[in-house]
Design an enzyme around this catalytic site. Structure first.
Site, PDB file in Angstrom:
ATOM      1  N   LYS A 105     -32.188 -47.144  56.447  1.00 25.54           N
ATOM      2  CA  LYS A 105     -32.726 -48.443  56.059  1.00 25.54           C
ATOM      3  C   LYS A 105     -34.182 -48.261  55.711  1.00 25.54           C
ATOM      4  CE  LYS A 105     -30.986 -52.667  55.998  1.00 25.54           C
ATOM      5  NZ  LYS A 105     -29.553 -52.990  55.969  1.00 25.54           N
TER       6      LYS A 105
HETATM    7  N1  GLU Z   1     -28.234 -54.037  52.930  1.00 22.47           N
HETATM    8  C1  GLU Z   1     -26.818 -54.125  52.961  1.00 22.47           C
HETATM    9  C2  GLU Z   1     -26.303 -53.936  54.363  1.00 22.47           C
HETATM   10  O1  GLU Z   1     -26.993 -54.196  55.333  1.00 22.47           O
HETATM   11  C3  GLU Z   1     -26.163 -53.229  51.923  1.00 22.47           C
HETATM   12  C4  GLU Z   1     -26.442 -51.759  52.043  1.00 22.47           C
HETATM   13  C5  GLU Z   1     -25.916 -50.930  50.880  1.00 22.47           C
HETATM   14  O2  GLU Z   1     -25.260 -51.467  49.995  1.00 22.47           O
HETATM   15  O3  GLU Z   1     -26.201 -49.741  50.886  1.00 22.47           O
HETATM   16  O4  GLU Z   1     -25.168 -53.589  54.588  1.00 22.47           O
END
Ligand code: GLU
Length: 413
Positions: A105
């Site tokens: 993240k």
């Molecule tokens: N931010 C989204 C999540 O928390 C999507 C992450 C992604 O598509 O890589 O799952």
């Protein structure tokens, strides 16, 4: 008492699940800490000519199952601990669903609402340059999260491609015209709808007779509300940071979506009676979908919740010390790492399409994704029955078992 941070919540649940399966300490040591933590300070020229240094992060939690995957968040409260928690959740989410990815993240501490589009572009490009050796289609693949969208993903794609040449697979959630996937914008809310429908079936309810409150009307909440309404579920309350809107007879969700498109927020929306976000959480409804931020359900308000089913569209909306209260009230919780896995699942297909240079119609995206998500739900549900634990802990058990197998197969290191 101070509420547990998202990171505390993640570790608490990981440990609870690890205890159930008597997980060896070796795996606990590996999985409970991030592989790599990067902090960057980004000097960016603002529109008024001054310079401000923005702090950004990228946490690679795990690459055991493949390149790390996860979104980038822009919010004023972003800090390293939050990003670590969110990165860990991505590892568990991808492992649970069975995607060939680890978890990561990113985030930048800033309020996107007070930044001009030009400033956001400069900040995003600067962040991309700072992380050019971390990002990569085979190493770490970002995506949108709170406060970012396909616009930021386009900038990342373009900035990265300026350095390394055309590389659409380095980031997902891109605009359709720049190698994005059909269905990606709706994907997280769509997955939340699917999980809700599966849970409704397990509860032996009828969608038409089920009422639902959705907290948060951003990308996830608005799509979940709209798609659930299409399934016949009665959406009686919605909310955003301006407050909540309640109508016992059911809200016209499409109208609310159109209203937000025109006005930017729900402020001034007259389709429902005004309530607060706190009131929405404890409404007399069958289903509650928290789709905004972390820690909105805590030991302060958990006791007052009347919903019988909670489907977590957001990451970490229930603080871990409230889990017990919610469980003892007999509420079925479909946890975040399952209920919002639709986004990353369609991201995976976007990445596959980018690498093959062959693009699928929307129908095919849904046909490929639905069985993956529905199978994960069923596995979690069966594990929850088997160990007589919550669906949340069952989801962690499923994810941890897969990760532990991956670590074993990798051999000695
Ligand atoms: N931010 C989204 C999540 O928390 C999507 C992450 C992604 O598509 O890589 O799952």
């Amino acid at each position: 008492m101070e509420k547990p941070s998202p990171l505390d919540s993640m570790i608490a649940r990981f440990n609870e699940a690890a205890d159930i399966i008597n997980l060896d300490q070796r795996y606990r040591d590996i999985i409970s800490v991030p592989e790599r933590v990067v902090t960057v300070n980004l000097p960016v020229k603002l529109d008024d000519g001054s310079t401000r240094v923005f702090e950004g992060y990228r946490v690679i939690h795990s690459t055991v199952m493949g390149p790390s995957k996860g979104g980038i968040r822009y919010a004023p409260f972003v800090d390293l601990d939050e990003v670590k928690a969110l990165a860990g959740w991505m590892t568990f989410k991808c492992a649970l669903v069975g995607l060939p990815y680890g978890g990561a993240k990113g985030g930048i501490t800033l309020n996107p609402k007070v930044r001009s589009i030009d400033e956001l572009e400069r900040i995003t490009r600067s962040y991309t340059r700072a992380l050019k050796d971390v990002f990569g289609e085979d190493s770490d693949i970002p995506a949108p999260d709170m406060g970012t969208s396909n616009r930021e993903m386009a900038w990342i794609f373009h900035e990265y491609s300026r350095i390394y040449g055309y590389t659409p697979g380095v980031v997902t959630g891109k605009p359709l015209h720049l190698g994005g996937s059909k269905g990606r914008v709706a994907a997280t809310g769509w997955g939340t709808m699917l999980a809700t429908m599966q849970a409704i079936e397990k509860m032996n309810w009828e969608p038409e007779k089920s009422s639902c409150a959705v907290q948060g009307f951003g990308n996830v909440g608005s799509w979940a509300a709209k798609l659930l309404a299409d399934q016949g579920v009665k959406i009686v309350a919605i909310s955003d940071h301006t407050g909540g809107y309640y109508n016992k007879e059911g809200l016209k969700v499409r109208e609310a979506v159109a209203y937000v498109k025109e006005h930017g927020t729900l402020e001034g929306y007259t389709g429902g009676e005004r309530i607060t976000n706190e009131e929405l959480i404890t409404l007399d409804v069958d289903i509650l979908v928290p789709a905004a931020i972390e820690n909105v359900i805590t030991i302060e308000n958990a006791e007052q919740i009347q919903a019988k089913l909670i489907v977590e569209g957001a990451n970490g909306p229930i603080a871990s010390d409230a889990d017990k209260i919610v469980d003892e009230k007999g509420i079925l919780v479909v946890p975040d790492i399952l209920a919002n896995a639709g986004g990353v699942s369609v991201s995976y297909l976007e990445w596959v399409q980018n690498r093959r240079g062959h693009y699928y119609p929307e129908e095919e995206i849904r046909e490929k994704t639905a069985p993956i998500l529905m199978d994960a739900f069923e596995r979690v549900y069966q594990t929850h029955k088997k160990y007589k634990c919550s669906m949340r802990i069952a989801a962690y058990v499923q994810a941890i078992e897969r990760l532990a197998t991956g670590i074993d197969l990798e051999g000695n290191f």
